[in-house]
Design an enzyme around this catalytic site. Structure first.
Site, PDB file in Angstrom:
ATOM      1  N   LYS A 111       0.874  -1.181   0.000  1.00  0.00           N
ATOM      2  CA  LYS A 111       0.000   0.000   0.000  1.00  0.00           C
ATOM      3  C   LYS A 111       0.907   1.225   0.000  1.00  0.00           C
ATOM      4  O   LYS A 111       1.701   1.426   0.924  1.00  0.00           O
ATOM      5  CB  LYS A 111      -0.882  -0.019   1.251  1.00  0.00           C
ATOM      6  CG  LYS A 111      -1.746   1.200   1.433  1.00  0.00           C
ATOM      7  CD  LYS A 111      -2.697   1.428   0.278  1.00  0.00           C
ATOM      8  CE  LYS A 111      -3.943   0.577   0.374  1.00  0.00           C
ATOM      9  NZ  LYS A 111      -4.821   0.715  -0.792  1.00  0.00           N
ATOM     10  N   HIS A 137     -10.160  -7.073  -4.018  1.00  0.00           N
ATOM     11  CA  HIS A 137      -9.815  -5.957  -3.136  1.00  0.00           C
ATOM     12  C   HIS A 137     -10.318  -6.273  -1.725  1.00  0.00           C
ATOM     13  O   HIS A 137     -11.212  -7.092  -1.553  1.00  0.00           O
ATOM     14  CB  HIS A 137     -10.504  -4.716  -3.715  1.00  0.00           C
ATOM     15  CG  HIS A 137     -10.725  -3.599  -2.765  1.00  0.00           C
ATOM     16  ND1 HIS A 137     -11.895  -3.429  -2.048  1.00  0.00           N
ATOM     17  CD2 HIS A 137      -9.922  -2.572  -2.413  1.00  0.00           C
ATOM     18  CE1 HIS A 137     -11.797  -2.327  -1.311  1.00  0.00           C
ATOM     19  NE2 HIS A 137     -10.613  -1.799  -1.507  1.00  0.00           N
TER      20      HIS A 137
HETATM   21 MG   LIG Z   1      -6.484  -0.561  -4.229  1.00  0.00          MG
END
Ligand SMILES: [Mg+2]
Length: 429
Positions: free
Chosen positions: A199, A327
């Site tokens: 991330k 996701h």
């Molecule tokens: Mg994403």
């Protein structure tokens, strides 16, 4: 004859500990919200599910719940129609602006109908499975794989929350490349993940690129992904992908908007993936009309309208030659189990799925935390979802919810507690 008609829908909001994970929008708050859905039949069966726990979603579910009374657990299309009629959004402009859309499309009001349908569909399919004595994966066509692979989902993070209501998590700080490699090592040792996702969009891009290059060196051959959550401009995206040449499996939402993604796609060999610009069929159609700059759709049954809707999405992806993966948001074991049934039933699912599960230490299902084997989860074979609620755990997590004043996720406001000058304006880099 025993009636299995739906008698009652109960939605219980819960909160659980969430580490100070950094992202493009800011930083995670100390408590993550979810809701636990229980649908009870006249015969006393209970179907369960887990979904979003933010206030607008709780209100939408409360509004839609009475429409299920008297329905058969098999009547999913009827449920779709009734829910759509009741909760079709009539949002005002101020509500529209007030919604945090950048990170989590699942929080956007335009997804309300799809989210509520999904929340009820999974619980109804849990009931169906109990009635048919079959696991949900069998109701979806049967398992195409015995185990569903997940990826190591790495985050930059602080060691502890600024106002910390509990002991710091065991992961410590992750800001430098060597800390990132240590985080990956720890997660892979514990869970056996084969793919790695970072991330990004939190630190300056050169630091994140250095982090990814350190991962590539430490884990040679492991499929790597980076997700800046649209916090990079087109030129930053292109510069970064050049520095990451030969390293990435796919490039997830580097810059904002489908047009921006198309510009990046033109100049970059790595396939682009998204959970931000293709989040419903209308956006899917736009991507197709533009020649498919996005090559991989990161689905999420929680906002795509459920398990069956995600199977339909899979067919669309196959038709247009697109890859498919999943996701995730902060979640517990019921969501993870539903994802596992779904992913097992979709032959086309081409990549290891995302999960935040290693970042959570709490659980609401009986038996506690689910166990990964070699980076994957075995598809449950017990009837329905194959997990049940632990009533004591549910009461404790609901109590957390009552004690926190968080009612809508707000990573931006949380980041302002650390840095009052933080604006959250995107793309930042
Ligand atoms: Mg994403």
């Amino acid at each position: 004859m025993t009636s299995h008609a739906i008698r009652h829908v109960r939605v219980t909001p819960i909160a659980f500990r969430d580490p100070p994970l950094l992202n493009a929008a800011g930083i995670h708050e100390p408590w993550a919200l979810r809701s636990i859905i229980e649908i009870e039949t006249d015969s006393g069966l209970v179907g369960i599910n887990e979904s979003y726990g933010d206030l607008p979603m709780l209100e939408a579910m409360a509004k839609a719940a009475p429409a299920l009374t008297g329905l058969s657990p098999w009547a999913l299309n009827d449920m779709d129609t009734r829910v759509t009629a009741l909760v079709t959004p009539r949002q005002t402009a101020s509500e529209f602006q007030g919604t945090q859309i950048s990170l989590a499309p699942g929080t956007h009001v335009s997804k309300t109908v799809a989210k509520v349908i999904s929340a009820f569909e999974v619980a109804m399919m849990d009931l169906q499975g109990q009635l048919a004595n079959a696991p949900v994966v069998d109701l979806l066509g049967g398992a195409a794989r015995e185990s569903v692979p997940f990826s190591a989902y790495l985050f930059y993070k602080y060691a502890e929350h600024i106002e910390t209501p509990y002991a710091p998590d065991p992961w410590g700080e992750t800001l430098a490349p060597e800390q990132l490699v240590a985080q990956a090592r720890r997660m892979i040792d514990a869970y056996g993940f084969k793919s790695i996702k970072l991330k990004a969009g939190a630190l300056p891009p050169e630091q994140e690129v250095a982090g990814l290059l350190a991962l590539a060196k430490a884990f040679p051959g492991a499929p790597l992904r980076i997700d800046p959550n649209a916090n990079w401009s087109v030129s930053t995206s292109l510069k970064a992908v050049e520095q990451l040449r030969g390293v990435l499996e796919y490039y997830e939402d580097p810059c904002p908007g489908l047009e921006g993604m198309a510009e990046v796609a033109k100049a970059c060999e790595v396939p682009l993936a998204t959970n931000m610009v293709v989040t419903d069929l209308k956006e899917f159609r736009r991507n197709a009309e533009m020649g498919c700059p996005v090559k991989i759709v990161l689905s999420d049954h929680h906002y795509w309208g459920g398990l069956r809707a995600t199977q339909r999405l899979s067919l669309m992806c196959e038709t247009f030659g697109l890859g498919l993966s999943m996701h995730s948001n902060s979640h517990l074991g019921i969501s993870l189990t539903a994802m596992t049934h779904l992913a097992a039933s979709v032959p086309h699912l081409s990549y290891a799925c995302d999960t935040h599960y290693p970042w959570q230490d709490d659980e609401v299902v009986q038996g506690g935390r689910l166990k990964f084997e070699a980076g994957g989860l075995r598809v449950p074979t017990a009837p329905g979802l194959g997990v049940r609620i632990d009533p004591e755990a549910l009461a404790r997590l609901h109590d957390n919810y009552l004690r926190t004043d968080i009612r809508n996720r707000d990573d931006l406001a949380q980041m302002r507690k650390y840095d009052a000058s933080f604006t959250g304006a995107q793309p930042r880099y």
